[in-house]
Design a protein around this motif. Sequence first.
Motif, PDB file in Angstrom:
ATOM      1  N   TYR A 109       0.843  -1.204   0.000  1.00  0.00           N
ATOM      2  CA  TYR A 109       0.000   0.000   0.000  1.00  0.00           C
ATOM      3  C   TYR A 109       0.875   1.251   0.000  1.00  0.00           C
ATOM      4  CZ  TYR A 109      -3.221   3.359   2.317  1.00  0.00           C
ATOM      5  OH  TYR A 109      -3.973   4.453   2.672  1.00  0.00           O
ATOM      6  N   LEU A 113       1.326   4.120  -3.232  1.00  0.00           N
ATOM      7  CA  LEU A 113       1.009   5.534  -3.055  1.00  0.00           C
ATOM      8  C   LEU A 113       2.258   6.412  -3.102  1.00  0.00           C
ATOM      9  CD1 LEU A 113      -1.752   5.343  -0.300  1.00  0.00           C
ATOM     10  CD2 LEU A 113      -2.048   5.854  -2.737  1.00  0.00           C
ATOM     11  N   HIS A 118      -2.474   5.477  -8.061  1.00  0.00           N
ATOM     12  CA  HIS A 118      -3.719   5.263  -7.331  1.00  0.00           C
ATOM     13  C   HIS A 118      -3.744   3.808  -6.863  1.00  0.00           C
ATOM     14  CE1 HIS A 118      -4.505   8.880  -9.524  1.00  0.00           C
ATOM     15  NE2 HIS A 118      -5.761   8.967  -9.172  1.00  0.00           N
ATOM     16  N   SER A 135      -6.255   5.236   6.109  1.00  0.00           N
ATOM     17  CA  SER A 135      -6.365   5.916   4.819  1.00  0.00           C
ATOM     18  C   SER A 135      -7.121   7.234   4.958  1.00  0.00           C
ATOM     19  CB  SER A 135      -7.067   5.011   3.801  1.00  0.00           C
ATOM     20  OG  SER A 135      -6.307   3.841   3.558  1.00  0.00           O
ATOM     21  N   GLU A 139      -5.732  11.036   4.103  1.00  0.00           N
ATOM     22  CA  GLU A 139      -6.463  12.002   3.269  1.00  0.00           C
ATOM     23  C   GLU A 139      -6.652  13.332   3.986  1.00  0.00           C
ATOM     24  OE1 GLU A 139      -9.067   8.716   0.714  1.00  0.00           O
ATOM     25  OE2 GLU A 139     -10.011   9.891   2.309  1.00  0.00           O
ATOM     26  N   ILE A 149      -7.333   6.580  -3.260  1.00  0.00           N
ATOM     27  CA  ILE A 149      -7.360   5.384  -2.425  1.00  0.00           C
ATOM     28  C   ILE A 149      -8.772   4.817  -2.405  1.00  0.00           C
ATOM     29  CG2 ILE A 149      -6.893   4.431  -0.141  1.00  0.00           C
ATOM     30  CD1 ILE A 149      -5.156   6.924   0.400  1.00  0.00           C
TER      31      ILE A 149
END
Length: 352
Positions: A109, A113, A118, A135, A139, A149
């Motif tokens: 993950y 990123l 994406h 996540s 953000e 995400i």
Amino acid sequence: MQLQERIDAFIKLGDFLRQFSNEVIQKNDKVEHNDIFFNGFKHQLKIAEEHNGWFTQENIQFALKSWADTLNKENIDTWLGAYNFAIIDSKLVAIIMAGNIPLVGFHDYLSVLISGHHVLVKQSSNDKHVLPYLSKYLEHVEPQFKGKIKFTAEKVENFDAVIATGSNNTARYFEYYFKGKPSIIRKSRNSVAVLTGNETHKDLKNLSEDIFRYYGLGCRNVSKLFVPKDYKFDAFFEAMYHWHPIIEKAKYANNYDYNKAVYLMSEFDMLENGFFMIKEDESYSSPIATVFYEHYDNLDELKEKIQADKEQIQCIVSKGFIESEIPFGNTQKPQLWDYADSVDSIKFLLSI
């Protein structure tokens, strides 16, 4: 979004995780957005523990501490300094995660990123509560992550590349289903330790961490020992004994009782100490509460065998055996550049 902005967001995530990485959770008022996320994350950790009996508070905290210690500027800059991120064509990368230990798919993950892509995440049902919440935190500290995400419980579709982790059986399905797409597909692997009989008590005690952390469920857990002929296990068992409270955990105890009964009924030779068994076996993958062992005649021949079986092995724990060995007690403390299966995921992500 610039690379430095992505790096800064994950450093802040490390600061957030640091609050939850010790036995006593301690709020740090300097951490961004704590007023929104701190209490909610405590609740998510409680749900994760209730949902999966293997995800004890101790093991969740160990995973969080590992990532809190890792996500700092020095580590991330060292990791990424070997790559050129100047030209990146952002793609949608699907990640199919395992669920054997807490946050087991976080490195994939992070890699997707941090590379500027994406991400579309399909989680295991065993580990589905923590990462979506983190996540949301990402953000908030870096709003440019919004829209980049996504999580799904359905079949992954309309992606450009994929990183999938599963068993040997599911890997065959992945290879068929994802043919024609750039992919990293990981199969089952186990870790081994090479003992010579010259190990100190501290070495063997450190090895117990490699064996018992996460109940031995991770691919970086040692599930197989290579020992010389006539090796005496007395010192080994003595060094393991401080883990004896593990038998108080119901799921572990049930597996111990079941596997012990199977061995006894099958009249297999094995040694045990009331919470842990060792059995002579050529396989690399041992059941919970069991470690297999195999004798070797000389170290040169053992090196040849391990090289021949390298596709089954994740980590080699030893002291002066090979250049790429991992010190006793360190299998569950990988660096960012210690790639699973020795496949450079950043290089892969920059090439798609």
